[in-house]
Design a protein around this motif. Structure first.
Motif, PDB file in Angstrom:
ATOM      1  N   ASP A 169     -24.833   4.137  26.091  1.00  0.00           N
ATOM      2  CA  ASP A 169     -26.179   3.854  26.597  1.00  0.00           C
ATOM      3  C   ASP A 169     -26.576   2.407  26.347  1.00  0.00           C
ATOM      4  OD1 ASP A 169     -26.344   6.456  27.390  1.00  0.00           O
ATOM      5  OD2 ASP A 169     -27.596   7.138  25.703  1.00  0.00           O
ATOM      6  N   GLU A 170     -26.232   1.876  25.173  1.00  0.00           N
ATOM      7  CA  GLU A 170     -26.705   0.535  24.792  1.00  0.00           C
ATOM      8  C   GLU A 170     -25.764  -0.564  25.271  1.00  0.00           C
ATOM      9  OE1 GLU A 170     -27.831  -0.078  20.746  1.00  0.00           O
ATOM     10  OE2 GLU A 170     -28.766   1.887  20.549  1.00  0.00           O
ATOM     11  N   LEU A 171     -24.446  -0.316  25.148  1.00  0.00           N
ATOM     12  CA  LEU A 171     -23.499  -1.390  25.412  1.00  0.00           C
ATOM     13  C   LEU A 171     -22.559  -1.105  26.585  1.00  0.00           C
ATOM     14  CD1 LEU A 171     -22.503  -2.086  21.693  1.00  0.00           C
ATOM     15  CD2 LEU A 171     -24.242  -3.256  23.047  1.00  0.00           C
ATOM     16  N   GLY A 172     -22.565   0.147  27.005  1.00  0.00           N
ATOM     17  CA  GLY A 172     -21.681   0.510  28.109  1.00  0.00           C
ATOM     18  C   GLY A 172     -20.225   0.547  27.733  1.00  0.00           C
ATOM     19  N   VAL A 173     -19.899   0.827  26.488  1.00  0.00           N
ATOM     20  CA  VAL A 173     -18.517   0.860  26.021  1.00  0.00           C
ATOM     21  C   VAL A 173     -18.275   2.143  25.249  1.00  0.00           C
ATOM     22  CG1 VAL A 173     -18.328  -1.655  25.914  1.00  0.00           C
ATOM     23  CG2 VAL A 173     -19.066  -0.374  23.892  1.00  0.00           C
ATOM     24  N   ASP A 174     -16.989   2.531  25.129  1.00  0.00           N
ATOM     25  CA  ASP A 174     -16.606   3.681  24.314  1.00  0.00           C
ATOM     26  C   ASP A 174     -16.348   3.234  22.892  1.00  0.00           C
ATOM     27  OD1 ASP A 174     -16.651   5.821  26.151  1.00  0.00           O
ATOM     28  OD2 ASP A 174     -14.784   5.089  27.073  1.00  0.00           O
ATOM     29  N   PRO A 175     -16.325   4.163  21.938  1.00  0.00           N
ATOM     30  CA  PRO A 175     -16.014   3.802  20.551  1.00  0.00           C
ATOM     31  C   PRO A 175     -14.678   3.104  20.431  1.00  0.00           C
ATOM     32  CG  PRO A 175     -16.878   6.034  20.652  1.00  0.00           C
ATOM     33  CD  PRO A 175     -16.654   5.599  22.077  1.00  0.00           C
ATOM     34  N   GLY A 176     -14.578   2.202  19.449  1.00  0.00           N
ATOM     35  CA  GLY A 176     -13.358   1.465  19.219  1.00  0.00           C
ATOM     36  C   GLY A 176     -12.297   2.316  18.547  1.00  0.00           C
ATOM     37  N   PRO A 177     -11.116   1.730  18.356  1.00  0.00           N
ATOM     38  CA  PRO A 177      -9.984   2.507  17.814  1.00  0.00           C
ATOM     39  C   PRO A 177     -10.225   3.030  16.405  1.00  0.00           C
ATOM     40  CG  PRO A 177      -9.461   0.161  17.984  1.00  0.00           C
ATOM     41  CD  PRO A 177     -10.743   0.355  18.728  1.00  0.00           C
ATOM     42  N   GLU A 178     -10.970   2.279  15.550  1.00  0.00           N
ATOM     43  CA  GLU A 178     -11.174   2.734  14.170  1.00  0.00           C
ATOM     44  C   GLU A 178     -12.013   4.002  14.145  1.00  0.00           C
ATOM     45  OE1 GLU A 178     -13.088   1.248   9.891  1.00  0.00           O
ATOM     46  OE2 GLU A 178     -12.854  -0.186  11.556  1.00  0.00           O
ATOM     47  N   LEU A 179     -13.144   3.987  14.879  1.00  0.00           N
ATOM     48  CA  LEU A 179     -14.020   5.163  14.898  1.00  0.00           C
ATOM     49  C   LEU A 179     -13.334   6.333  15.602  1.00  0.00           C
ATOM     50  CD1 LEU A 179     -16.813   6.201  14.088  1.00  0.00           C
ATOM     51  CD2 LEU A 179     -17.672   5.403  16.301  1.00  0.00           C
ATOM     52  N   SER A 180     -12.622   6.034  16.683  1.00  0.00           N
ATOM     53  CA  SER A 180     -11.899   7.091  17.404  1.00  0.00           C
ATOM     54  C   SER A 180     -10.820   7.698  16.517  1.00  0.00           C
ATOM     55  CB  SER A 180     -11.276   6.530  18.678  1.00  0.00           C
ATOM     56  OG  SER A 180     -12.278   6.071  19.564  1.00  0.00           O
ATOM     57  N   GLY A 181     -10.171   6.844  15.716  1.00  0.00           N
ATOM     58  CA  GLY A 181      -9.132   7.333  14.815  1.00  0.00           C
ATOM     59  C   GLY A 181      -9.687   8.285  13.767  1.00  0.00           C
ATOM     60  N   ILE A 182     -10.874   7.952  13.229  1.00  0.00           N
ATOM     61  CA  ILE A 182     -11.497   8.838  12.248  1.00  0.00           C
ATOM     62  C   ILE A 182     -11.834  10.178  12.905  1.00  0.00           C
ATOM     63  CG2 ILE A 182     -13.566   9.162  10.803  1.00  0.00           C
ATOM     64  CD1 ILE A 182     -13.566   6.102  10.401  1.00  0.00           C
ATOM     65  N   HIS A 183     -12.307  10.115  14.154  1.00  0.00           N
ATOM     66  CA  HIS A 183     -12.642  11.336  14.889  1.00  0.00           C
ATOM     67  C   HIS A 183     -11.397  12.216  15.074  1.00  0.00           C
ATOM     68  CE1 HIS A 183     -13.460  13.445  18.864  1.00  0.00           C
ATOM     69  NE2 HIS A 183     -14.390  13.949  18.044  1.00  0.00           N
TER      70      HIS A 183
ATOM     71  N   ALA B 236     -19.914  15.989  10.895  1.00  0.00           N
ATOM     72  CA  ALA B 236     -19.170  14.749  11.116  1.00  0.00           C
ATOM     73  C   ALA B 236     -18.839  14.584  12.601  1.00  0.00           C
ATOM     74  CB  ALA B 236     -17.898  14.760  10.272  1.00  0.00           C
ATOM     75  N   LEU B 237     -18.407  15.660  13.255  1.00  0.00           N
ATOM     76  CA  LEU B 237     -18.085  15.582  14.687  1.00  0.00           C
ATOM     77  C   LEU B 237     -19.334  15.335  15.524  1.00  0.00           C
ATOM     78  CD1 LEU B 237     -15.485  18.505  14.856  1.00  0.00           C
ATOM     79  CD2 LEU B 237     -15.035  16.033  14.944  1.00  0.00           C
ATOM     80  N   ALA B 238     -20.468  15.953  15.115  1.00  0.00           N
ATOM     81  CA  ALA B 238     -21.722  15.723  15.830  1.00  0.00           C
ATOM     82  C   ALA B 238     -22.149  14.272  15.708  1.00  0.00           C
ATOM     83  CB  ALA B 238     -22.799  16.650  15.288  1.00  0.00           C
ATOM     84  N   THR B 239     -21.928  13.693  14.542  1.00  0.00           N
ATOM     85  CA  THR B 239     -22.256  12.281  14.332  1.00  0.00           C
ATOM     86  C   THR B 239     -21.436  11.398  15.266  1.00  0.00           C
ATOM     87  OG1 THR B 239     -22.837  12.664  12.022  1.00  0.00           O
ATOM     88  CG2 THR B 239     -22.240  10.426  12.619  1.00  0.00           C
ATOM     89  N   TYR B 240     -20.161  11.754  15.474  1.00  0.00           N
ATOM     90  CA  TYR B 240     -19.329  10.981  16.394  1.00  0.00           C
ATOM     91  C   TYR B 240     -19.885  11.051  17.812  1.00  0.00           C
ATOM     92  CZ  TYR B 240     -15.412   9.502  19.273  1.00  0.00           C
ATOM     93  OH  TYR B 240     -14.627   8.852  20.204  1.00  0.00           O
ATOM     94  N   ARG B 241     -20.252  12.259  18.234  1.00  0.00           N
ATOM     95  CA  ARG B 241     -20.775  12.413  19.592  1.00  0.00           C
ATOM     96  C   ARG B 241     -22.048  11.576  19.790  1.00  0.00           C
ATOM     97  NH1 ARG B 241     -19.315  17.795  18.449  1.00  0.00           N
ATOM     98  NH2 ARG B 241     -21.495  18.393  18.065  1.00  0.00           N
ATOM     99  N   GLU B 242     -22.934  11.603  18.805  1.00  0.00           N
ATOM    100  CA  GLU B 242     -24.169  10.818  18.895  1.00  0.00           C
ATOM    101  C   GLU B 242     -23.850   9.329  18.978  1.00  0.00           C
ATOM    102  OE1 GLU B 242     -26.215  11.938  15.403  1.00  0.00           O
ATOM    103  OE2 GLU B 242     -26.705  13.960  16.080  1.00  0.00           O
ATOM    104  N   GLY B 243     -22.858   8.884  18.224  1.00  0.00           N
ATOM    105  CA  GLY B 243     -22.480   7.474  18.245  1.00  0.00           C
ATOM    106  C   GLY B 243     -21.880   7.069  19.568  1.00  0.00           C
ATOM    107  N   ARG B 244     -21.029   7.920  20.135  1.00  0.00           N
ATOM    108  CA  ARG B 244     -20.412   7.613  21.429  1.00  0.00           C
ATOM    109  C   ARG B 244     -21.485   7.459  22.496  1.00  0.00           C
ATOM    110  NH1 ARG B 244     -18.298  10.249  25.919  1.00  0.00           N
ATOM    111  NH2 ARG B 244     -16.375   9.296  26.741  1.00  0.00           N
ATOM    112  N   LYS B 245     -22.471   8.376  22.489  1.00  0.00           N
ATOM    113  CA  LYS B 245     -23.541   8.305  23.483  1.00  0.00           C
ATOM    114  C   LYS B 245     -24.347   7.013  23.314  1.00  0.00           C
ATOM    115  CE  LYS B 245     -27.468  10.973  25.282  1.00  0.00           C
ATOM    116  NZ  LYS B 245     -28.411   9.864  25.318  1.00  0.00           N
ATOM    117  N   ALA B 246     -24.643   6.626  22.032  1.00  0.00           N
ATOM    118  CA  ALA B 246     -25.421   5.413  21.773  1.00  0.00           C
ATOM    119  C   ALA B 246     -24.671   4.180  22.263  1.00  0.00           C
ATOM    120  CB  ALA B 246     -25.717   5.306  20.276  1.00  0.00           C
ATOM    121  N   LEU B 247     -23.376   4.111  22.035  1.00  0.00           N
ATOM    122  CA  LEU B 247     -22.591   2.958  22.473  1.00  0.00           C
ATOM    123  C   LEU B 247     -22.570   2.844  23.995  1.00  0.00           C
ATOM    124  CD1 LEU B 247     -19.601   3.255  19.978  1.00  0.00           C
ATOM    125  CD2 LEU B 247     -21.187   1.325  20.140  1.00  0.00           C
TER     126      LEU B 247
END
Length: 1001
Positions: A223-237, A210-221
């Motif tokens: 790289d693609e959008l230039g933003v960090d994960p939002g509060p909902e995803l960060s909260g789950i992390h 689950a934590l690895a999935t978060y890291r992969e998502g943060r990198k994708a955001l």
């Protein structure tokens, strides 16, 4: 749902399971555009823009009209009318609620979003997503609909997220984790999906994943959008890092949802055929998105028809579509003690994982628990050998995701909402293939004829074929012919169809025992009579009851699959049939349970009623020929049976078998009476020869066994008449001569007159004119002596026709005029028509062509009014020949070809020959020499087969003219000379006529 308009995938229209061809991408784009705005007018200009977004052709409006026309025609061919309607300034699509998949999808999504519980939300959203068959509007990416397709795809993804959220709320992380892995891989920047994936992984104890999935998502955001994960995803992390127990959610329901029963019975390795039934059931058992109830199908059929095996085969095929399990229960519907629903539910609940100690006691509580467990699950339920709808009701799941397949001997028509498939026996090729699989291909192919006989003796019933196949498989030295011969005798056939605990007789007895007494009696008497097909009137006669009561009893047999509907004619008259093995069983029961005298009297009632119908038909139309003087028979009422030619033709198989059965029971008076009742070729139908052959053979044998000399003579004369109708004149003369000898021994003038008339007709047809005159003059004297008015009219017409053929025109006209006057006094329209037709021949022979045309037309009108197709064809040919003489070649071709087709269809070789000869004359007159030669030579061949030299010579005369037209004078002279000799030998009028023609040639 019989009609489906589909946009969630390829654009399709399906009507009753069949796809409607829609053409290429542009017509599909047009239809999709209208369906997306269903109920609203789409302007033609908008359609042009959608179909041709860049450079529309100048003829775009005309092309759209063509597309609309082609779509309407395609839809109409599948019964879909008024789908696309014209409304200024364009077109509009009209579809009923529930027919468009997009509309159903939107409704289900709305229901899911407003659901009161997560369970209902998950069910509705899952049903909505199940409608998708691929990318929306697939194949239309080059049109302006691409944007709409993208919107729908985004909506699909959103609904998927909502359904997964409901599943996670229900604790179904195991169910969704794999799906989420694929979705996150395809949508790496989707934070909601990634968050759901992380929650599912965490709940399954995979915190590091689950934590690895978060890291992969943060990198994708980034790289693609230039933003960090939002509060909902960060909260789950953060919650995962803290091992927050609140993230675990509520535990899964305590019901054993992970138990997936797999109870389907084994399908025999030699299962054969039933492809159409398998396909139909497989289609019908798939749950329909948007439906409030799961599919329920009933397979009904007689014992031994293979219902259970077919059901198991279908369920095995569908097992993968029901991943939550397959349940099976044997309901013992044909036993004396059918399974109790509460007992069955107890077994099913245990199979679903419920502890025995927790089983509810009452039927109602068990039903509620059963339906609760199955709610939201995709489970297939097979209920075998059901007894009744009341037994089944508690066993039906409430979930629309489940499906139920039921087998029963009864049709279970009172089971609301169920679809029905009536299982008949195997077709011949399937039956042989089943035997081959059991016995071995080599043995069956080595004796194919015997193999086909065996399966036919088994009535193509799977149980019976399995029994004989098993016997052959364990007796390798037995030739198939040996068993075929043993099965041939009906009296021992059911004895042969027994092996260990398998027996056709025992299977039928179970169904028989389930009938009420009246239905049992009806079955026994039908078996004793032995008819292959029957109407309700026959059962009414057998039981001496009203037709309504008879129909009620027949329906009991139909429901028990001991009888089935054979046909329904245009008037709505229903005929039924019983399987051969059922018939044999029923006759056994009759001989065991009923006094022979009672059954024989029932058979006699059937014959008397048939005779009553025949007498009614004859009474409505005065005779046109000499009639038998028969003793009175006690005839019963005929009920509502229509005495029409179509009815008699459909009744023929039963008539024949009934007469044969009556003859075997010694009812020779009735049988002889029946066999001598004439209705004419049109009433007896196309297959009249075979039917009359069998009836006459049975009656003649019965008369001889009874020592009834007069009956034997009548039947010999009837056999002569049959051979005359078959154009077998030599045989006909032999039988008439035998009959005449007996009637002279008995001193019976009426019988002698009948035989003499028969001899006269069988000499007249092939052209033995002096002999015909000799016999007819004797017959004329006898009918005058006994005062038979119909006989007088008939003989005078025949005598007039013979005189016409011999060139005695005054004598011919006198006889024909007397005949016409006699028929009109009798009121015999058919006799009047036949005489008018012969008068037309007279007028043509003496050159009075207008009178010939008028008289033939009058005869034609009569035959059409009578519905007599064969004589209508003869009259049409007579009229056409008069028109040919008047030079009207063009308009006579089609009527003559129709005449030929009628005679071919009714097996009338004589009519075929004269039609061919007339067609030959027509083609000769039109200069079509090749066609003329084909027709004339075909006619000559037929007259050769029938030994009719005079008529052959007449066609040869036409052939001589054809040869002359081709410049073959010598050949023409030879043919002419041969024809001239035949005319001279037979005393025909053409001899004088052709002498002059011959000199010219």
């Amino acid at each position: 749902m019989t009609v489906e308009f589909r946009l969630l995938g390829l654009v399709e229209v399906v009507s009753k399971g069949v796809a409607v061809p829609l053409g290429g991408s542009k017509p599909q784009t047009l239809l999709a555009t209208l369906l997306l705005q269903r109920g609203q007018v789409v302007p033609t200009t908008r359609l042009v823009d959608v179909i041709w977004p860049h450079h529309p052709p100048e003829t775009a409006r005309a092309v759209i009209q063509t597309y609309v026309k082609s779509l309407r025609q395609a839809l109409a061919r599948h019964g879909l009318l008024e789908v696309i309607v014209t409304r200024a300034p364009g077109y509009m699509a009209q579809v009923s609620p529930g027919e468009l998949d997009l509309e159903i999808f939107e409704r289900l999504v709305g229901e899911g979003r407003h659901a009161a519980t997560p369970q209902v939300a998950a069910d509705r959203l899952e049903a909505a997503l199940a409608l998708w068959r691929g990318p929306a509007l697939a194949g239309l990416e080059d049109s302006l609909l691409a944007g709409e397709a993208a919107r729908l795809e985004q909506l699909r993804l959103t609904v998927t997220e909502e359904r997964i959220a409901a599943d996670l709320e229900l604790g179904r992380q195991e169910r969704v984790v794999t799906e989420l892995a694929a979705l996150v891989a395809g949508n790496p920047a989707n934070e909601r999906l990634r968050g759901q994936y992380m929650v599912a992984l965490y709940r399954l104890g995979r915190q590091s994943d689950a934590l690895a999935t978060y890291r992969e998502g943060r990198k994708a955001l980034i790289d693609e959008l230039g933003v960090d994960p939002g509060p909902e995803l960060s909260g789950i992390h953060t919650s995962i890092l803290r091992a927050d127990t609140g993230l675990l959610g509520k535990p899964a329901e305590p019901v054993a949802r992970d138990v997936m029963p797999a109870q389907l019975p084994v399908v025999p390795a030699d299962f054969t055929g039933r492809a159409a039934q398998i396909a139909a059931l497989a289609e019908a058992l798939m749950p329909r998105p948007g439906s409030w109830a799961g599919p329920v199908q009933v397979v009904a059929g007689q014992g031994g028809s293979g219902k259970s095996t077919l059901a198991a085969r279908v369920c095995r095929q569908l097992a993968a579509s029901f991943p939550d399990g397959q349940l099976y229960a044997e309901l013992r519907g044909t036993s004396e003690a059918p399974a109790d629903p509460a007992e069955v539910l107890g077994r099913l609940l245990k199979a679903l994982g419920m502890d025995t100690a927790r089983l509810p006691v009452s039927l109602e509580e068990r039903t509620e628990r059963y339906r609760s467990i199955l709610e939201g699950r995709r489970v297939l339920v097979l209920l075998d050998d059901a007894a009744s709808a009341s037994q089944l009701q508690p066993l039906l799941p409430g979930s629309p995701a489940c499906a139920v397949l039921i087998t029963a001997r009864d049709r279970l028509g009172d089971l609301a909402g169920a679809g029905h498939l009536d299982l008949d026996v195997l077709d011949l090729e399937e039956a042989v293939e089943l035997l081959e699989r059991i016995v071995g291909a080599g043995r069956v192919r080595a004796e194919q004829g015997a193999a086909r006989q065996i399966v036919e003796y088994c009535g193509r019933l799977p149980l019976a074929i399995r029994i004989v196949g098993a016997r052959l498989a364990t007796r390798q030295r037995w030739p198939l012919r040996l068993l075929a011969d043993r099965l041939a005798g009906e009296h021992r056939r059911l004895d042969e169809l027994v092996l260990a605990d398998l027996a056709v007789r025992a299977s039928l007895h179970l169904s028989y025992q389930g009938l009420e007494p009246g239905a049992r009696s009806a079955l026994r008497r039908l078996g004793y009579l032995g008819v292959p097909a029957f109407g309700r009137w026959i059962v009414a006669w057998l039981l001496d009851c009203g037709e309504e009561k008879a129909e009620e009893l027949i329906e009991c047999l139909v429901d028990a699959h001991l009888a089935d509907i054979s046909s329904v004619d245009d008037l709505g008259v229903v005929r039924y049939r019983i399987h051969d093995l059922v018939r044999i069983f029923a006759r056994e029961r009759a001989e065991e349970e009923d006094p022979a005298a009672v059954q024989t009297e029932a058979v006699a009632r059937v014959l008397r009623n048939w005779l009553g119908i025949i007498d009614q038909a004859v009474a409505d139309s005065p005779p046109d020929e000499i009639q038998w003087q028969r003793p009175a028979v006690d005839v019963l009422g005929t009920g509502t049976v229509p005495a029409t030619p179509d009815w008699f033709e459909a009744e023929q198989p039963a008539l024949v078998v009934g007469v044969e059965r009556a003859a075997s029971l010694g009812l020779h008076d009735l049988v002889c009476h029946f066999a001598s009742a004439r209705l004419g070729p049109s009433f007896l139908g196309v297959n009249r020869f075979e039917a009359r052959e069998r009836i006459n053979a049975a009656a003649l044998a019965a008369a001889r066994r009874a020592g009834d000399l007069r009956g034997e003579a009548i039947l010999l004369a009837e056999l002569g008449h049959l051979r005359y109708l078959q154009d077998r004149f030599v045989e006909a003369q032999r039988h008439y001569t035998q009959a005449l000898d007996v009637f002279r021994q008995l001193g019976e003038p009426h019988g002698q007159a009948v035989a003499l008339v028969g001899l006269g007709t069988t000499c007249r047809e092939p052209g033995r004119l002096p002999e015909a005159s000799y016999f007819l003059e004797q017959a004329s004297a006898l009918v005058q002596e006994i005062g038979d008015k119909a006989g007088i009219a008939y003989v005078q017409r025949l005598a007039g026709s013979v005189r016409l053929e011999r060139g005695d025109f005054p004598g011919a006209w006198t006889r024909l005029a007397e005949s016409l006057d006699a028929y009109r006094q009798l009121g015999s329209r058919r006799g009047e028509g036949t005489t008018l037709r012969t008068m037309s021949l007279y007028h043509r022979a003496v050159g009075e062509l207008d009178e010939a045309l008028t008289t033939a037309g009058a005869a034609l009108t009569i035959f059409r009014q009578l519905g007599d197709r064969l004589m209508t064809a003869y009259a049409v040919r007579t009229k056409a020949k008069a028109e040919l003489r008047l030079g009207r070649v063009t308009e006579t071709l089609e009527p003559l070809e129709w005449c030929l087709s009628v005679c071919q269809a009714m097996g009338d070789r004589w009519g075929q020959a004269i039609s061919l000869r007339t067609l030959g004359e027509l083609h000769l007159a039109a200069g079509r020499l090749d066609d003329a030669e084909d027709c004339l030579t075909s006619a000559i061949e037929l007259w050769e087969e029938m030994d009719a030299p005079l008529w052959r010579a007449r066609a040869e005369r036409d052939l001589a003219l054809l040869l002359e037209a081709r410049g073959l004078g010598a050949a023409a002279a030879d043919v002419h000379a041969r024809a001239l000799k035949t005319f001279f030998d037979h005393g025909a009028r053409e001899y004088t006529e052709l002498t002059a023609v011959g000199k010219a040639l």
